[in-house]
Design an enzyme around this catalytic site. Structure first.
Site, short mmCIF file in Angstrom:
data_model
loop_
_atom_site.label_atom_id
_atom_site.label_comp_id
_atom_site.label_asym_id
_atom_site.label_seq_id
_atom_site.Cartn_x
_atom_site.Cartn_y
_atom_site.Cartn_z
N GLY A 60 -0.82 5.22 7.06
CA GLY A 60 -1.62 4.83 8.23
C GLY A 60 -1.80 3.33 8.29
O GLY A 60 -1.72 2.71 9.36
N THR B 73 0.86 -1.19 0.00
CA THR B 73 0.00 0.00 0.00
C THR B 73 0.89 1.24 0.00
O THR B 73 2.06 1.17 0.39
CB THR B 73 -0.92 0.03 1.24
N ASP C 107 -8.09 -5.07 1.18
CA ASP C 107 -9.06 -4.28 0.44
C ASP C 107 -10.36 -4.36 1.22
O ASP C 107 -10.71 -5.42 1.75
CB ASP C 107 -9.25 -4.85 -0.97
N SER C 108 -11.05 -3.24 1.32
CA SER C 108 -12.26 -3.24 2.15
C SER C 108 -13.30 -2.28 1.61
O SER C 108 -13.01 -1.46 0.73
CB SER C 108 -11.89 -2.84 3.59
P1 IMP Z 1 -9.49 0.65 1.28
O1 IMP Z 1 -9.63 -0.78 1.67
O2 IMP Z 1 -8.43 1.34 2.06
O3 IMP Z 1 -9.35 0.82 -0.21
O4 IMP Z 1 -10.85 1.39 1.69
C1 IMP Z 1 -12.00 1.40 0.90
C2 IMP Z 1 -13.06 2.36 1.40
O5 IMP Z 1 -14.03 1.60 2.12
C3 IMP Z 1 -12.63 3.46 2.34
O6 IMP Z 1 -12.19 4.59 1.67
C4 IMP Z 1 -13.93 3.74 3.09
O7 IMP Z 1 -14.74 4.58 2.32
C5 IMP Z 1 -14.57 2.38 3.15
N1 IMP Z 1 -14.26 1.70 4.42
C6 IMP Z 1 -13.47 0.61 4.58
N2 IMP Z 1 -13.37 0.28 5.88
C7 IMP Z 1 -14.11 1.19 6.55
C8 IMP Z 1 -14.37 1.38 7.94
O8 IMP Z 1 -13.89 0.67 8.83
N3 IMP Z 1 -15.16 2.42 8.25
C9 IMP Z 1 -15.71 3.24 7.31
N4 IMP Z 1 -15.47 3.13 6.01
C10 IMP Z 1 -14.67 2.10 5.63
#
Ligand code: IMP
Length: 198
Positions: free
Chosen positions: A11, A7, A69-70
């Protein structure tokens, strides 16, 4: 043992350093290893995107690599924003994206939703493991709270006693969230028999 977190998000690297250091891992960011790629998330699922990111970095370093990824899936929106959570409808800010979800659910009875987190771990021999955490809940009628980030102000988890995640202490997410669940699975795997000794 060294592990690279696939990544460019500092953070995220810090969080995984706290998690993995006690297991004997020396945690590095991509940048610290001179890897400056920004992998395009072209997968159709969280699993595919996590694997794409990890594999691209693995191909350059051939050691332990971890990525995740989330996102948020809303039932009445056919699972949207899903893998597009960070760029839903091309909206620039988190506040705009939350507003878009609230507006889309106007008049909807089914407000069920879930957060998903998929962690991909690749070991030095190239073997790949996926750990998926799911956190069920509903979308609130309106925003509340200032803790956390992203969709936290509109997400009421099944264990949140009716309060949005953003209105609960940060420590709540550390115990119950989709990420906490995926990390627990990762830790169980890494503490297990041969994983770390390999
Ligand atoms: P990434 O996995 O860092 O690409 O995150 C994808 C997006 O999912 C983030 O920018 C948030 O909009 C949303 N997201 C993922 N995890 C959370 C969480 O724990 N709280 C709120 N939004 C989340």
């Amino acid at each position: 043992m060294e592990i690279v977190i696939a990544t460019n998000n500092k953070g995220k690297v810090r969080e995984y350093r706290d998690i993995l250091a006690p297991l004997g891992f020396e945690v590095f960011s991509q940048a610290e290893k001179g890897i400056s790629i920004d992998v395009e998330e072209t997968g159709a699922t969280f699993e595919e995107n996590a694997a794409l990111k990890a594999r691209a970095v693995y191909d350059l370093c051939r050691g332990w690599v971890l990525s995740d990824d989330s996102g948020l899936e809303v039932t009445a929106l056919g699972g949207e924003p899903g893998i597009y959570s960070a760029r839903y409808k091309g909206l620039q800010t988190e506040a705009e994206r939350r507003r878009a979800i609230l507006d889309a659910l106007e008049g909807q009875d089914d407000r069920s939703a879930r957060f998903v987190c998929c962690i991909c771990l690749i070991s030095p021999d190239g073997a790949q493991h996926l750990f998926k955490g799911i956190w069920k809940g509903v979308i609130a009628r309106e925003e509340d709270g200032a803790n956390g980030f992203g969709y936290d102000p509109i997400f009421v988890s099944e264990d949140g006693a009716g309060r949005t995640t953003a209105s609960l202490p940060i420590s709540f997410k550390e115990t119950y969230s989709h990420r906490a669940k995926a990390v627990a699975m990762l830790m169980a795997y890494l503490r297990g028999a041969d994983a770390v000794r390999a």
